[in-house]
Scaffold this motif. Structure first.
Motif, PDB file in Angstrom:
ATOM      1  N   MET A   1      15.499   3.769  -6.529  1.00 31.00           N
ATOM      2  CA  MET A   1      15.296   4.323  -5.150  1.00 31.00           C
ATOM      3  C   MET A   1      16.357   3.820  -4.141  1.00 31.00           C
ATOM      4  O   MET A   1      16.576   4.655  -3.063  1.00 31.00           O
ATOM      5  N   SER A   2      17.133   3.036  -4.495  1.00 30.96           N
ATOM      6  CA  SER A   2      17.949   2.559  -3.813  1.00 30.96           C
ATOM      7  C   SER A   2      19.187   3.603  -2.901  1.00 30.96           C
ATOM      8  O   SER A   2      19.998   3.293  -2.186  1.00 30.96           O
TER       9      SER A   2
ATOM     10  N   HIS B   1       2.561   6.808  -5.291  1.00 30.58           N
ATOM     11  CA  HIS B   1       2.091   6.541  -6.731  1.00 30.58           C
ATOM     12  C   HIS B   1       3.022   7.138  -7.586  1.00 30.58           C
ATOM     13  O   HIS B   1       3.099   6.883  -8.818  1.00 30.58           O
ATOM     14  N   MET B   2       3.679   8.205  -7.209  1.00 32.70           N
ATOM     15  CA  MET B   2       4.620   9.245  -8.013  1.00 32.70           C
ATOM     16  C   MET B   2       5.711   8.185  -8.475  1.00 32.70           C
ATOM     17  O   MET B   2       6.421   8.593  -9.522  1.00 32.70           O
ATOM     18  N   VAL B   3       6.085   7.237  -7.691  1.00 32.86           N
ATOM     19  CA  VAL B   3       7.227   6.373  -7.880  1.00 32.86           C
ATOM     20  C   VAL B   3       6.490   5.049  -8.227  1.00 32.86           C
ATOM     21  O   VAL B   3       7.267   4.718  -9.252  1.00 32.86           O
ATOM     22  N   ASP B   4       5.533   4.778  -8.111  1.00 35.97           N
ATOM     23  CA  ASP B   4       4.906   3.291  -8.373  1.00 35.97           C
ATOM     24  C   ASP B   4       4.615   3.517 -10.148  1.00 35.97           C
ATOM     25  O   ASP B   4       4.890   2.409 -10.917  1.00 35.97           O
TER      26      ASP B   4
ATOM     27  N   TYR C   1       0.833  -1.274   0.042  1.00 32.21           N
ATOM     28  CA  TYR C   1      -0.196  -0.028  -0.075  1.00 32.21           C
ATOM     29  C   TYR C   1       0.815   1.185   0.058  1.00 32.21           C
ATOM     30  O   TYR C   1       0.106   2.251   0.006  1.00 32.21           O
ATOM     31  N   VAL C   2       2.120   0.931   0.241  1.00 33.87           N
ATOM     32  CA  VAL C   2       2.863   2.439   0.106  1.00 33.87           C
ATOM     33  C   VAL C   2       3.794   2.459  -0.974  1.00 33.87           C
ATOM     34  O   VAL C   2       3.798   3.325  -1.737  1.00 33.87           O
ATOM     35  N   ASN C   3       4.847   1.602  -0.971  1.00 31.31           N
ATOM     36  CA  ASN C   3       5.847   1.281  -2.123  1.00 31.31           C
ATOM     37  C   ASN C   3       5.608   0.127  -2.899  1.00 31.31           C
ATOM     38  O   ASN C   3       6.182  -0.938  -2.442  1.00 31.31           O
TER      39      ASN C   3
ATOM     40  N   ALA D   1      -4.306   4.199  -6.786  1.00 33.50           N
ATOM     41  CA  ALA D   1      -5.522   3.347  -6.853  1.00 33.50           C
ATOM     42  C   ALA D   1      -5.482   2.192  -5.735  1.00 33.50           C
ATOM     43  O   ALA D   1      -6.431   1.599  -5.461  1.00 33.50           O
ATOM     44  N   HIS D   2      -4.294   1.982  -5.159  1.00 31.63           N
ATOM     45  CA  HIS D   2      -4.178   0.883  -4.167  1.00 31.63           C
ATOM     46  C   HIS D   2      -3.408   1.367  -2.863  1.00 31.63           C
ATOM     47  O   HIS D   2      -2.101   0.993  -2.742  1.00 31.63           O
ATOM     48  N   GLU D   3      -3.761   2.336  -2.288  1.00 30.57           N
ATOM     49  CA  GLU D   3      -3.070   3.161  -1.309  1.00 30.57           C
ATOM     50  C   GLU D   3      -3.843   3.173   0.112  1.00 30.57           C
ATOM     51  O   GLU D   3      -4.907   2.566   0.332  1.00 30.57           O
ATOM     52  N   THR D   4      -3.116   3.707   1.171  1.00 31.41           N
ATOM     53  CA  THR D   4      -3.600   3.882   2.602  1.00 31.41           C
ATOM     54  C   THR D   4      -4.861   4.928   2.632  1.00 31.41           C
ATOM     55  O   THR D   4      -5.585   4.630   3.591  1.00 31.41           O
ATOM     56  N   MET D   5      -4.877   5.777   1.598  1.00 39.74           N
ATOM     57  CA  MET D   5      -6.206   6.790   1.644  1.00 39.74           C
ATOM     58  C   MET D   5      -7.096   6.149   1.128  1.00 39.74           C
ATOM     59  O   MET D   5      -7.214   5.736  -0.051  1.00 39.74           O
ATOM     60  N   PRO D   6      -8.380   6.387   1.644  1.00 39.49           N
ATOM     61  CA  PRO D   6      -9.660   5.991   0.875  1.00 39.49           C
ATOM     62  C   PRO D   6     -10.065   6.892  -0.136  1.00 39.49           C
ATOM     63  O   PRO D   6     -10.191   7.896  -0.044  1.00 39.49           O
TER      64      PRO D   6
END
Length: 218
Positions: free
Chosen positions: A112-113, A192-195, A103-105, A161-166
């Motif tokens: 990102m490493s 989601h800007m990274v996903d 839900y986050v990354n 679309a698949h995150e922590t916020m409703p």
């Protein structure tokens, strides 16, 4: 809260910006809403990334996704562990790590490493709690849902679309903020800007293009 709002305003003053666009992600989105309500005269536009207008809906959604991901005994174990404050419990950390990856990354890209974690843990723990899936800090009870209709500048609401916020709350926000647009990034988590950067930055570019061409809100 007052300190951080004043910091944003101080940066504006130091840069000599009479009007500017303000973007905020997560806690930054909360801070952006607070700034927009306090200093509307200085904003050209507002970009709220993965943040809703109240904490109660967030907490409810967290409970829902935890129940979706885990069996009832696992959820109960997590709750008991949190009550004891034993956040480094190995089983608890395993469950939380799973939630971050879902839900986050979601993509965990190799690019990102190189990033260095500069988060101030004491500040995060004071405001939020131990992690993204528990709220027992100072933000508990924060609610601007009755005030966001006063945000009049062109506002972009962007969520994964698949995150922590409703997303249901995001949809209600879009109806509450008079001059706003809601966009959803497919297969994106809280970051989601990274996903899914292609979709995120396409939506961001369209936001500015439509404003500059006088088409935003049509």
């Amino acid at each position: 809260m007052e300190y951080y709002i004043s910091e944003v305003e101080e940066v504006r003053q130091k840069l000599g910006l009479e009007k500017f666009y303000l973007a905020g992600h997560s806690w930054g989105g909360l801070l952006s809403m607070e700034y927009a309500l306090r200093y509307p005269e200085h904003l050209k536009g507002l970009i709220i990334i993965s943040m809703i207008d109240n904490i109660a809906d967030y907490v409810t959604h967290l409970k829902e996704i935890l129940n979706d991901e885990f069996a009832s005994y696992q959820v109960e174990y997590m709750s008991d562990t949190e009550l004891r404050g034993e956040y480094q419990d190995p089983a608890y950390r395993k469950y939380i790590d799973h939630m971050y990856k879902e839900y986050v990354n979601r993509k965990q890209p190799s690019k990102m490493s190189h990033q260095i974690d500069i988060q101030s843990k004491p500040v995060y723990n004071t405001f939020q709690g131990d992690n993204e899936f528990i709220i027992n800090g100072d933000l508990d009870g924060w609610d601007r849902s009755n005030d966001i209709h006063n945000i009049k500048v062109p506002t972009l609401l962007t969520f994964g679309a698949h995150e922590t916020m409703p997303l249901a709350t995001a949809q209600r926000m879009q109806k509450s903020i008079p001059n706003s647009r809601l966009v959803i990034t497919p297969n994106g988590g809280h970051n989601h800007m990274v996903d899914n950067p292609e979709v995120f930055f396409t939506n961001l570019r369209r936001y500015f293009t439509d404003i500059f061409q006088g088409k935003f809100g049509e």
